[in-house]
Scaffold this motif. Sequence first.
Motif, PDB file in Angstrom:
ATOM      1  N   LEU A  56     110.384  -2.295  -5.422  1.00 11.29           N
ATOM      2  CA  LEU A  56     111.766  -2.650  -5.155  1.00 11.29           C
ATOM      3  C   LEU A  56     112.535  -1.429  -4.677  1.00 11.29           C
ATOM      4  N   SER A  57     113.409  -1.622  -3.687  1.00 11.91           N
ATOM      5  CA  SER A  57     114.395  -0.593  -3.365  1.00 11.91           C
ATOM      6  C   SER A  57     115.759  -1.272  -3.302  1.00 11.91           C
ATOM      7  N   PHE A  58     116.788  -0.541  -3.720  1.00 11.01           N
ATOM      8  CA  PHE A  58     118.129  -1.101  -3.785  1.00 11.01           C
ATOM      9  C   PHE A  58     119.131   0.042  -3.707  1.00 11.01           C
ATOM     10  N   SER A  59     120.389  -0.309  -3.422  1.00  9.70           N
ATOM     11  CA  SER A  59     121.431   0.713  -3.369  1.00  9.70           C
ATOM     12  C   SER A  59     122.495   0.425  -4.416  1.00  9.70           C
ATOM     13  N   ASP A  60     123.122   1.501  -4.891  1.00  9.56           N
ATOM     14  CA  ASP A  60     124.207   1.363  -5.866  1.00  9.56           C
ATOM     15  C   ASP A  60     125.544   1.361  -5.129  1.00  9.56           C
ATOM     16  N   GLY A  61     126.649   1.415  -5.876  1.00  6.13           N
ATOM     17  CA  GLY A  61     127.982   1.366  -5.292  1.00  6.13           C
ATOM     18  C   GLY A  61     128.337   2.547  -4.415  1.00  6.13           C
ATOM     19  N   GLN A  62     127.588   3.646  -4.527  1.00  9.30           N
ATOM     20  CA  GLN A  62     127.816   4.820  -3.686  1.00  9.30           C
ATOM     21  C   GLN A  62     126.829   4.878  -2.519  1.00  9.30           C
ATOM     22  N   SER A  91     122.411  -0.151 -14.094  1.00  8.49           N
ATOM     23  CA  SER A  91     123.251  -1.348 -14.137  1.00  8.49           C
ATOM     24  C   SER A  91     124.431  -1.167 -13.198  1.00  8.49           C
ATOM     25  N   GLY A  92     125.019  -2.267 -12.806  1.00  3.75           N
ATOM     26  CA  GLY A  92     126.169  -2.252 -11.912  1.00  3.75           C
ATOM     27  C   GLY A  92     125.967  -3.303 -10.845  1.00  3.75           C
ATOM     28  N   GLU A  93     126.741  -3.220  -9.783  1.00  5.74           N
ATOM     29  CA  GLU A  93     126.535  -4.119  -8.654  1.00  5.74           C
ATOM     30  C   GLU A  93     125.572  -3.424  -7.691  1.00  5.74           C
ATOM     31  N   LEU A 152     107.889 -11.993   1.817  1.00  5.13           N
ATOM     32  CA  LEU A 152     108.151 -11.796   3.243  1.00  5.13           C
ATOM     33  C   LEU A 152     109.538 -11.208   3.483  1.00  5.13           C
ATOM     34  N   SER A 153     110.534 -11.690   2.742  1.00 11.74           N
ATOM     35  CA  SER A 153     111.894 -11.157   2.895  1.00 11.74           C
ATOM     36  C   SER A 153     112.699 -11.452   1.644  1.00 11.74           C
ATOM     37  N   VAL A 154     113.809 -10.713   1.502  1.00 15.61           N
ATOM     38  CA  VAL A 154     114.690 -10.895   0.346  1.00 15.61           C
ATOM     39  C   VAL A 154     116.098 -10.431   0.711  1.00 15.61           C
ATOM     40  N   VAL A 155     117.100 -11.162   0.230  1.00 17.57           N
ATOM     41  CA  VAL A 155     118.503 -10.730   0.263  1.00 17.57           C
ATOM     42  C   VAL A 155     119.110 -11.120  -1.067  1.00 17.57           C
ATOM     43  N   GLY A 156     120.005 -10.304  -1.570  1.00 21.38           N
ATOM     44  CA  GLY A 156     120.656 -10.624  -2.826  1.00 21.38           C
ATOM     45  C   GLY A 156     121.124  -9.380  -3.534  1.00 21.38           C
ATOM     46  N   ASN A 157     121.626  -9.580  -4.751  1.00 20.94           N
ATOM     47  CA  ASN A 157     122.116  -8.442  -5.514  1.00 20.94           C
ATOM     48  C   ASN A 157     121.659  -8.561  -6.960  1.00 20.94           C
ATOM     49  N   LEU A 158     121.775  -7.440  -7.659  1.00 23.44           N
ATOM     50  CA  LEU A 158     121.303  -7.330  -9.028  1.00 23.44           C
ATOM     51  C   LEU A 158     122.413  -6.807  -9.930  1.00 23.44           C
ATOM     52  N   SER A 159     122.371  -7.226 -11.187  1.00 21.25           N
ATOM     53  CA  SER A 159     123.262  -6.641 -12.187  1.00 21.25           C
ATOM     54  C   SER A 159     122.562  -5.502 -12.913  1.00 21.25           C
ATOM     55  N   GLN A 160     121.225  -5.548 -12.902  1.00 21.25           N
ATOM     56  CA  GLN A 160     120.428  -4.504 -13.539  1.00 21.25           C
ATOM     57  C   GLN A 160     119.099  -4.396 -12.815  1.00 21.25           C
ATOM     58  N   LEU A 183     108.545  -2.552  -9.564  1.00 15.35           N
ATOM     59  CA  LEU A 183     109.392  -3.563 -10.196  1.00 15.35           C
ATOM     60  C   LEU A 183     108.932  -3.835 -11.625  1.00 15.35           C
ATOM     61  N   GLU A 184     109.874  -3.782 -12.567  1.00 14.55           N
ATOM     62  CA  GLU A 184     109.582  -4.026 -13.980  1.00 14.55           C
ATOM     63  C   GLU A 184     110.382  -5.223 -14.474  1.00 14.55           C
ATOM     64  N   TYR A 185     109.984  -5.735 -15.660  1.00 10.98           N
ATOM     65  CA  TYR A 185     110.758  -6.787 -16.309  1.00 10.98           C
ATOM     66  C   TYR A 185     112.148  -6.240 -16.633  1.00 10.98           C
ATOM     67  N   GLY A 186     113.153  -7.105 -16.549  1.00  6.58           N
ATOM     68  CA  GLY A 186     114.518  -6.677 -16.831  1.00  6.58           C
ATOM     69  C   GLY A 186     115.315  -6.425 -15.573  1.00  6.58           C
ATOM     70  N   THR A 187     114.744  -6.705 -14.404  1.00  7.17           N
ATOM     71  CA  THR A 187     115.484  -6.630 -13.146  1.00  7.17           C
ATOM     72  C   THR A 187     116.176  -7.981 -12.981  1.00  7.17           C
ATOM     73  N   LEU A 188     117.511  -7.984 -13.153  1.00  8.18           N
ATOM     74  CA  LEU A 188     118.262  -9.233 -13.269  1.00  8.18           C
ATOM     75  C   LEU A 188     119.171  -9.467 -12.069  1.00  8.18           C
ATOM     76  N   VAL A 189     119.189 -10.700 -11.598  1.00 11.33           N
ATOM     77  CA  VAL A 189     120.011 -11.102 -10.462  1.00 11.33           C
ATOM     78  C   VAL A 189     121.478 -11.168 -10.898  1.00 11.33           C
ATOM     79  N   LEU A 190     122.376 -10.639 -10.042  1.00  9.15           N
ATOM     80  CA  LEU A 190     123.806 -10.663 -10.341  1.00  9.15           C
ATOM     81  C   LEU A 190     124.417 -12.021  -9.979  1.00  9.15           C
ATOM     82  N   ARG A 191     124.539 -12.326  -8.689  1.00 10.08           N
ATOM     83  CA  ARG A 191     125.115 -13.608  -8.257  1.00 10.08           C
ATOM     84  C   ARG A 191     124.069 -14.542  -7.669  1.00 10.08           C
TER      85      ARG A 191
END
Length: 192
Positions: free
Chosen positions: A76-82, A55-57, A32-40, A90-98
């Motif tokens: 999955l959709s996400f943004s990088d530092g830029q 990889s990155g924040e 239904l919803s998601v908030v958070g960040n990933l390291s990979q 979404l594949e295996y290896g999508t890792l949560v940062l914090r």
Amino acid sequence: MRALPLHLDAGSDVRRSLEQLALTQNAGGFVLSVVGNLSQAAFACPGQAAPTLLSGELEIITLQGTLAPEGVHLHLSFSDGQCQVWGGHLEYGTLVLRGADLLVGLLTDAEPSPAQTAQPGVPRVEIAGLPGCPYTRRALRMLRTLGIPFVELEPSGGESVPQLFIDGVAIGGYDALAELHSRGELDQLRGY
């Protein structure tokens, strides 16, 4: 429907966590919803043979799709530092940062899935093809290599071959089968 909050700690694999939730709850549903960040982030882009890894924040923008005890199908959709936006399957290896917080809707009165109602020993895959067709041969080789039981059918006139069916639903030809395999969605059909 029952709404279930799910917190993922640093280092959690997002896909594995959602698969585990569906198994332990023995229920299907959707995000239904998601908030958070990933390291990979590991995601499959259309037409690519292997998943893309970044990889990155990385900030999660969306995560949507379905989950069930038999597996998940999530995008999955996400943004990088830029602030460039990326996304895909979404594949295996999508890792949560914090940390990541999700709200999952679980269906309480869901109809049983085809995998749950399939009769033991009856193949769920049917293929209509021609012996001389290279794509038919490739599809048959893939099914055999993966250990997926199947039934061969006579093709009906005028259709391209091969034509594949899972639980009686047409999925397309060899390319569609290869796409399902690349996303891991054929695993549930292996010798049961």
